[in-house]
Structure formats: structure tokens, C-alpha cells
Design a protein around this motif. Sequence first.
Motif, PDB file in Angstrom:
ATOM      1  N   UNK A 194       0.813  -1.219   0.000  1.00 41.96           N
ATOM      2  CA  UNK A 194       0.000   0.000   0.000  1.00 41.96           C
ATOM      3  C   UNK A 194       0.844   1.266   0.000  1.00 41.96           C
ATOM      4  N   UNK A 195       2.147   1.141  -0.178  1.00 39.21           N
ATOM      5  CA  UNK A 195       3.013   2.319  -0.163  1.00 39.21           C
ATOM      6  C   UNK A 195       3.411   2.688  -1.593  1.00 39.21           C
ATOM      7  N   UNK A 196       4.034   3.851  -1.767  1.00 39.80           N
ATOM      8  CA  UNK A 196       4.523   4.214  -3.103  1.00 39.80           C
ATOM      9  C   UNK A 196       5.487   3.174  -3.660  1.00 39.80           C
ATOM     10  N   UNK A 197       6.238   2.560  -2.763  1.00 35.57           N
ATOM     11  CA  UNK A 197       7.160   1.509  -3.187  1.00 35.57           C
ATOM     12  C   UNK A 197       6.380   0.332  -3.789  1.00 35.57           C
ATOM     13  N   UNK A 199       3.470   0.510  -5.094  1.00 42.05           N
ATOM     14  CA  UNK A 199       2.888   0.969  -6.362  1.00 42.05           C
ATOM     15  C   UNK A 199       3.909   0.806  -7.485  1.00 42.05           C
ATOM     16  N   UNK A 200       5.141   1.179  -7.202  1.00 42.84           N
ATOM     17  CA  UNK A 200       6.197   1.048  -8.209  1.00 42.84           C
ATOM     18  C   UNK A 200       6.390  -0.438  -8.567  1.00 42.84           C
TER      19      UNK A 200
END
Lengths: 335, 252
Positions: A194-197, A199-200
Motif C-alpha cells: 500500500x506504499x509508493x514503493x 505501487x512502483x
Amino acid sequence: MFDRFLEWRMNYVLVLAIIVFVIPLLMENPFYFDLATQILIIAATVVGLNLLVGYAGQISLGHAGFYGMGAYFSAVATSAYNWPPLLALIVAAAVVGLVAWVVGRPILKLKGHYLSMATLAVGFIIAIIINNESQLTGGPDGMVVPPFSLFGWELSTFGLYSLLGLEIPGHVAWYLVAGVLLLVAVIIAQNLIDSPLGRALRSIHGSEIAARTVGVDTARYKSMVFVISAVYASIMGSVFAHFTGFITPAIAGFDYSIVLITMVVLGGMASPMGVILGAVVLKLLPQFLAGFQEYETAIFGFILMATMIFMPKGFYPTAMNAIRNKLGKSSGGKA
Amino acid sequence: MTVMIDVKGLDKEFGGVHAIEGLEFSVEQGQIYSVIGPNGAGKTTLFNLITGFYTPTRGEITLNGESVVGMDPNRLAERGMCRTFQQMQICMNMTALENVMLGRHLKIRSNLFTSMFRLPSLLREEKACRERSKELMAFVGCGEYINTEASAMSYGALKRLEIARALAADPKILLLDEPAAGLNGTETAELEELIRKVAEQGVTVMLVEHDMKLVMGISDRLLVINYGRKLAEGTPEEIRNNPDVIAAYLGG
Ligand SMILES: Nc1ncnc2c1ncn2[C@@H]1O[C@H](COP(=O)(O)OP(=O)(O)OP(=O)(O)O)[C@@H](O)[C@H]1O
Ligand SMILES: [Mg+2]
């Protein structure tokens, strides 16, 4: 209220916690606890593998190698060198992470079959080293591992403990520890996703071209998730070693890597509950296949193939989608 | 005016195919610069060369004076370059909003540690990212799809979503490969308006487009290529009156 629960990103963790902590109330036989604890340990391992396979869309056919490396590092460090088990577990995870980074950097440039072959080779090499270093590891005969202990307090399946005034036998205590570890493993994995990481990572699966266009250093992120999943495997390997008290190189071997990947694929890629279910089913299956032990790997291979053809998303997501569609239709609401 | 992109002696060969041959041109900051030419002329190849997906066989490409030949797309993104694709590149395993939030990847400071434990700094950053991404979705006209899975969206909506994702990176230069393909008249008019608004904010825009009405109306300068070679370059007025162009392309 119930809607809020349905939308909560961690709702399944609560369900999982309830299941994990209700089960011991229904069981007595130590054999069942032993099996259940093994399931919890392996489930936490595949939750980590799922980050690599289910979310980032990469593959590792040698993941048991990292599991075995963690297990043997802990075993050797605690028995031959008298390291405290927790220190051995942490150093093992760091070493395995480093190894995964060093081998992951070049091989994750590969795609598809080439990546499968390269990760397969990594697993083989680790298993061969464990087999050959028999002075330290006992080779194919396996080795004895001391029980886990922390600040002089020992956790053994044969011990007797008291918690909140309750008498708890060692096998139940181990089950509870493994249950907590699984929940922590799931919570951390979900936080990452659920973090930007996360997402990447998912964008690498969705469209690697899109990922690169918006600035995702795909090589770095693939290595990072490879390391994270290897560290998950290493930690759970260490835990497993202390739990069983005796390990053989089979836990680092090819067959075991196939078991791990089949759990991810069967249960449901990119679904933590799915892969946990996969671990439960595939760990219980051999209990029902008593007469077919020689064919176990072949049967797992067949399950893997059949799932990929008929349920590419895995059992759990497919079933959940079917249920959601059914509910959506019957209530006439928007899905 | 400062030169943003400068291309000199650019060549790209695929086996025997000479997709780009001896191309020279430069794009100034703040321009809307269009590349036109018949099918197979090499327009997409040119974009792939500029954005680092292909390495030139020969030649030089500079971005703000720095040579960018052989640089990975993600490194170019760090330098303010973003693009959309003729073959749309959307992450179908995510929602529309997540696709746009992905566009802000380079703006995000949170690391492995803050992610693992979901620390307040991460939550604040994610909230800001979500707000900005929602604004951009509204800006490109797909505000109603915020919670929709990308895989459930129509073609036209996805095209706009891809632009929103590119804008989310706060690009200095935006390359759009056939953004109007597959759009109807109204949608194309909206797109024209959108590109104008983006350019007004100071973003340099490079555009590949077959819709002549759109291109002629919106561009500051045009490059016409045919078989990978420059046929003409100039303002829309100059291009419209260029006999070579009329013969080879517009007239045909
Ligand atoms: N990766 C590749 N490998 C081989 N040939 C390629 C490759 N990419 C492009 N080409 C060739 O280069 C030439 C130019 O293709 P390109 O896609 O750049 O044309 P285009 O101007 O974008 O056409 P369109 O208007 O149809 O999009 C074509 O002949 C094409 O077949
Ligand atoms: Mg093209």
C-alpha cells in the motif's frame, strides 16, 4: 459499520488473526500443532515470495535456497559457534539479503524463461553447497539445531510455559509464536504493497514501459523486492530450524522451491490470503496422499500447470470475484 | 529562447531498415512542436530515441545542452521528460487513480522503512499525492473514474488517463504519440484545449499526430518526415505552402 470493515485495507488480517487464535482451542493432539506450526512458517515465507511473484511479476524457482541458507546459518551459528539464536537469525537475514542483492542485480535483467532458469540455478548452487560442506552442515544426513532461546529463556516444543496464568505446553507456545510471526509478516507485506514503493513494484508487473517512463528504476526495484522476499525466506528458515530441531538439505532443494511457487500460484498471486490458503492446502495435501509419496513433486507440478491454465489468477481471487459478482448482481448495486 | 532538445545527424537502423536517417532539428523551450509524416515514416521511432527506449545507431541528442544518448528512460524522467504511447501503456492491475499517483513516483521521498511501518510522514505524503492526482484527473477530464479499475475504462478515458499520469510527474517536456487516435470530434476538441492549457503552464510539448486540423491549429513549429528523413520544417503556414510536403504528403 460493516461497510467500513469491508473497505478497511487490513480487514483480512483481523479475520486471519481470529482464525489463527481460535484453532488452538479446537485441537489437542501435538501432531496437529506440529503440522499447523509448519503451515504458519511456510505461509509467512510465501507471503514474502508473493511480493516478488504476485506483485512485481518476477519469478524465483530457487527460493528454497534462501530459506535453507537462513536455516543452516542459524543452525551452524548457534550449534558450532554458540551464537544467541536471535543474533544468528538477524545476521543470517542480512547475509542472505546481501547474497540476494549480489545475484539478483544481474539475473533480474533477464525475463521469462531465462529468469526462471537463472533463479533455478541459484537455488541449486545453494543446495549443493549445503550438501557438500558436510563438516559444518552434516551434509545429506542433516544436522541438529538447538532450541530457540532469548535472554536465557528457552522456547522448546517439549517445554511448559505459563501465559496470563494459563499453562501452555511447548508445542502450543510454538504455534502461537509462529502465528504472531505470520501476522507480522502479513502486516508488513500489506504496508509495503500500500506504499509508493508497492505501487512502483506493481507497475513493473502492469507495464514495465510505463514504470520506466515515470522514472521507476526498474532494475533497482526488482532487486529490492528480490532481497525482501529472500529475507522473508531466510528469517522463516531460521525459525523453522529452531522449531523442528533437525534440518536436512531438502529444505533448500529444488522440490521445495517448486512447493513454494505452487503455493503462490495456486492460492492466488497478489493476494496474501490466497497464498496463505495455498500454503494450507499444499501442506495438508501430502497427509491425504500417503500412498503416493514418490509422486508428490509430480502432483504439485500438475497442480501448478492446471492452475495456470484454468485459474491464472489463483483460487482465492477467482473465488472472491465470483462471490462479489454474485452479490453485486443479486443486490443490483454497483460492483 | 533557449533550445531544449537538439538533434543532430540522428540515425536508427533495424537490421536492414533505415527507420531514421540524418535527422536534424531543435525544439525550443515552451513550444508546441509537432512531428508529422505518413504511416511508417519513423515518428514513433524518433520518440523512442529521444525518450531513451532506443539507442541511436549514430547521432547526437541533447536535452538542455546535456547529451542524453544511451540514457535510460527513468534517468530522463529525472530530467523532466515524460511521454505517452501510441500503444497505450497503462497498468491494468491498478485503479485509474493509482496509475496517476504512479506518475508522481519521483516526487516521493518515503523509503523502505517508512513504507514498512506506514509512518505518519508516508501517510502525509500519500495524501498530498492523492489530492494532486485527483486534481490532474479532473484537469484531463476523467475525474469520474477516480475509484475505477483501469481495466474497466473506455479507450478514450484511458488516453486521457495516460496524459494525467505523464503530467503528474510535473514534466518540463511532454511527448505525446498520437493522443487523438481513436477519439471522436468532441473528444479531439477537448484534447486540443488540454494541450494548450499544458503548454500555457510552460511545459514544452512534442506531438505526433495524424489529425491535420489539430496539428495545424495548435503547433508553433512542425517537422515533416518521410522514410525517416526530414522533408520540411517550419511554421504551420510554411508547411502548408511547401511544395514538397504537398506533393509527398498533404496532397497524397
Ligand atoms: N523495434 C523495431 N524493430 C524493427 N523495425 C522497427 C522497429 N520499430 C520500428 N521499426 C520500423 O521502423 C519504421 C518506422 O516505424 P515507426 O513506428 O517509427 O513509424 P511511425 O511513423 O510511428 O508510423 P505510424 O504513423 O504508423 O505510427 C517502420 O518501417 C517499422 O517497421
Ligand atoms: Mg507511430
